[in-house]
Scaffold this motif. Structure first.
Motif, PDB file in Angstrom:
ATOM      1  N   ASP A  97     -11.778  18.146  70.131  1.00  0.00           N
ATOM      2  CA  ASP A  97     -12.321  17.472  71.316  1.00  0.00           C
ATOM      3  C   ASP A  97     -12.237  18.382  72.536  1.00  0.00           C
ATOM      4  OD1 ASP A  97     -12.833  15.240  69.798  1.00  0.00           O
ATOM      5  OD2 ASP A  97     -11.075  14.115  70.476  1.00  0.00           O
ATOM      6  N   ALA A  98     -11.159  19.159  72.647  1.00  0.00           N
ATOM      7  CA  ALA A  98     -11.045  20.102  73.762  1.00  0.00           C
ATOM      8  C   ALA A  98     -12.126  21.174  73.674  1.00  0.00           C
ATOM      9  CB  ALA A  98      -9.658  20.746  73.755  1.00  0.00           C
ATOM     10  N   ALA A 145      -3.888  19.591  70.490  1.00  0.00           N
ATOM     11  CA  ALA A 145      -4.110  19.701  71.923  1.00  0.00           C
ATOM     12  C   ALA A 145      -2.892  19.223  72.716  1.00  0.00           C
ATOM     13  CB  ALA A 145      -5.354  18.912  72.329  1.00  0.00           C
ATOM     14  N   TRP A 166     -15.350  19.673  74.686  1.00  0.00           N
ATOM     15  CA  TRP A 166     -15.381  19.530  76.155  1.00  0.00           C
ATOM     16  C   TRP A 166     -15.829  20.842  76.792  1.00  0.00           C
ATOM     17  CZ3 TRP A 166     -13.550  21.610  80.604  1.00  0.00           C
ATOM     18  CH2 TRP A 166     -13.502  20.805  81.747  1.00  0.00           C
ATOM     19  N   VAL A 224      -8.009  19.895  78.099  1.00  0.00           N
ATOM     20  CA  VAL A 224      -6.911  19.116  77.517  1.00  0.00           C
ATOM     21  C   VAL A 224      -6.497  17.986  78.453  1.00  0.00           C
ATOM     22  CG1 VAL A 224      -4.475  19.247  76.867  1.00  0.00           C
ATOM     23  CG2 VAL A 224      -6.079  20.977  76.035  1.00  0.00           C
ATOM     24  N   SER A 232      -7.570  10.289  69.924  1.00  0.00           N
ATOM     25  CA  SER A 232      -8.630   9.969  68.963  1.00  0.00           C
ATOM     26  C   SER A 232      -8.255   8.734  68.160  1.00  0.00           C
ATOM     27  CB  SER A 232      -8.819  11.157  68.011  1.00  0.00           C
ATOM     28  OG  SER A 232      -7.669  11.293  67.174  1.00  0.00           O
ATOM     29  N   LEU A 255      -4.269  13.889  70.306  1.00  0.00           N
ATOM     30  CA  LEU A 255      -5.132  14.686  71.163  1.00  0.00           C
ATOM     31  C   LEU A 255      -5.678  15.832  70.314  1.00  0.00           C
ATOM     32  CD1 LEU A 255      -3.054  14.856  74.488  1.00  0.00           C
ATOM     33  CD2 LEU A 255      -4.829  13.213  73.826  1.00  0.00           C
ATOM     34  N   GLU A 256      -6.975  15.786  70.049  1.00  0.00           N
ATOM     35  CA  GLU A 256      -7.583  16.708  69.081  1.00  0.00           C
ATOM     36  C   GLU A 256      -8.038  17.990  69.758  1.00  0.00           C
ATOM     37  OE1 GLU A 256      -7.256  15.845  66.131  1.00  0.00           O
ATOM     38  OE2 GLU A 256      -7.420  13.657  65.938  1.00  0.00           O
ATOM     39  N   GLU A 285      -8.257  16.196  80.235  1.00  0.00           N
ATOM     40  CA  GLU A 285      -9.231  15.102  80.231  1.00  0.00           C
ATOM     41  C   GLU A 285      -9.255  14.320  78.919  1.00  0.00           C
ATOM     42  OE1 GLU A 285     -11.229  14.116  82.733  1.00  0.00           O
ATOM     43  OE2 GLU A 285     -10.237  15.555  84.045  1.00  0.00           O
ATOM     44  N   LEU A 286      -8.522  14.767  77.928  1.00  0.00           N
ATOM     45  CA  LEU A 286      -8.631  14.150  76.602  1.00  0.00           C
ATOM     46  C   LEU A 286      -7.966  12.787  76.533  1.00  0.00           C
ATOM     47  CD1 LEU A 286      -7.964  17.153  74.163  1.00  0.00           C
ATOM     48  CD2 LEU A 286     -10.151  16.305  75.051  1.00  0.00           C
ATOM     49  N   LYS A 287      -8.541  11.945  75.683  1.00  0.00           N
ATOM     50  CA  LYS A 287      -7.939  10.664  75.311  1.00  0.00           C
ATOM     51  C   LYS A 287      -7.613  10.722  73.820  1.00  0.00           C
ATOM     52  CE  LYS A 287      -8.504   8.646  79.340  1.00  0.00           C
ATOM     53  NZ  LYS A 287      -8.939   9.852  80.065  1.00  0.00           N
TER      54      LYS A 287
END
Length: 355
Positions: free
Chosen positions: A197-198, A86, A201, A182, A188, A193-194, A184-186
């Motif tokens: 996770d995107a 990401a 979301w 992307v 992992s 940035l995974e 908004e990601l923190k």
């Protein structure tokens, strides 16, 4: 539609080869893995590709150039550190603009290309579309969970307790909606940035994430075992021909390609196998599923199911199997040889082996 090709990883699982070479440029059937991906992107009708690169940028740029050899217009995007898939999307934000794009991992190999999945995405236009395949060890991959109707309902990166055996293949298609995800990601627990996770979301935002389970062949060529398996797969489809010099005392059996400038003397070559341009094979046996790179020298030796990178020299070695041998390596006899050797050697190595 544009393509985003991620080629910035350090390739820790292929060390020591990747101490001195970009993992995306390690060849299968004498062609870098990255080239197969670029060809697949062009074959899908995409003409612009952003290539995310890291410390090996100079090497990759020298190999790929401006992309015209692949029918592409390539833009290089520098990633200071490999901080997740990401993160690659994040640094490419300005390049991608508001266009749909396909993200392709530069060390992945997909048989059959991506034309069908690109056409489906263009036709249906979900927020994202992923490709999945069943694997025996899903905890090593990003994993998708599907409901009874086959819709994506959850994703996890390298879960300790996978909810399915469906791993994400390294090809993703996105609409511009992914940029909001992307952003908004923190990081992992891995500090990255995974992309999973995107995707999660997008699901939680009520957007559509479609999937397809591929039945063809896919490999992440991140380790030696998988690299050799992809080499085997490509060699099975090899176009054969003898364009170098092969003397009457040699035998070529099965699917063998001898590239221009190669010399084969008093040797037995059993395919599928490829002998690179300018290579010299003397008094040797080259067995099935072996790729000998350009300008190599194999003398008085036996080798099969292996990849030998350009300019390597192997002399007087009884047997080598299941090996990945780097650029400019020298393998020579030493006392007390075993019956077979399995080698993973970095570029410019010098090894003595008993004979």
């Amino acid at each position: 539609m544009k393509a985003l090709v991620l080629a910035g990883g350090s390739g820790t699982r292929l060390r020591p080869i990747t101490h001195t070479s970009a993992k995306q440029l390690v060849p299968v059937a004498n062609k870098p893995v990255l080239f197969y991906g670029l060809e697949a992107i062009a074959a899908a009708g995409i003409r612009e590709a952003g290539l995310v690169v890291g410390d090996t940028q100079a090497e990759i740029e020298a190999a790929v150039g401006d992309g015209s050899a692949f029918g592409l217009e390539v833009t290089y995007l520098r990633q200071q550190a490999p901080l997740g898939l990401a993160h690659g999307v994040l640094i490419a934000r300005d390049y991608l603009g508001d266009e749909d794009f396909v993200m392709y991992l530069g060390d992945n190999f997909v048989v059959g290309g991506i034309g069908d999945v690109v056409a489906r995405f263009t036709r249906e236009r979900p927020a994202a579309q992923i490709m999945l395949t069943k694997v025996g060890d899903p905890g090593q991959f990003g994993v998708a969970e599907l409901d009874a109707q086959g819709r994506v309902i959850g994703l996890e990166e390298k879960p300790a307790r996978p909810k399915s055996d469906l791993a994400l293949v390294g090809v993703y298609l996105f609409s511009p909606a992914v940029h909001a995800a992307v952003a908004e990601l923190k990081p992992s627990w891995r500090g990255e940035l995974e992309i999973t996770d995107a995707l999660q979301w997008l699901l939680e935002a009520g957007l559509r994430v479609e999937s397809s389970v591929i039945t063809g062949y896919w490999k992440d060529t991140g380790n030696v075992t998988d690299m050799l398996e992809v080499n085997r797969m490509v060699l099975e489809r090899l176009d054969t021909g003898t364009f170098g010099q092969v003397d009457d005392a040699s035998a070529l059996i099965g699917r063998v390609l001898v590239e221009p400038g190669a010399v084969v003397e008093r040797s037995r070559l059993v395919g599928p196998a490829i002998i690179g341009a300018g290579a010299v094979i003397r008094d040797s046996y080259i067995g099935p599923y072996t790729s000998i790179g350009a300008d190599c020298a194999i003398t008085g030796s036996e080798i099969e199911y292996s990849i030998v990178l350009p300019r390597a020299s192997i002399a007087g070695v009884g047997r080598i199997e299941s090996s990945l041998i780097g650029h400019d390596v020298e393998v020579t006899p030493a006392p007390h040889t075993p019956k077979a050797h399995r080698l993973v050697l970095g570029d410019h190595s010098k090894v003595q082996i008993s004979s």
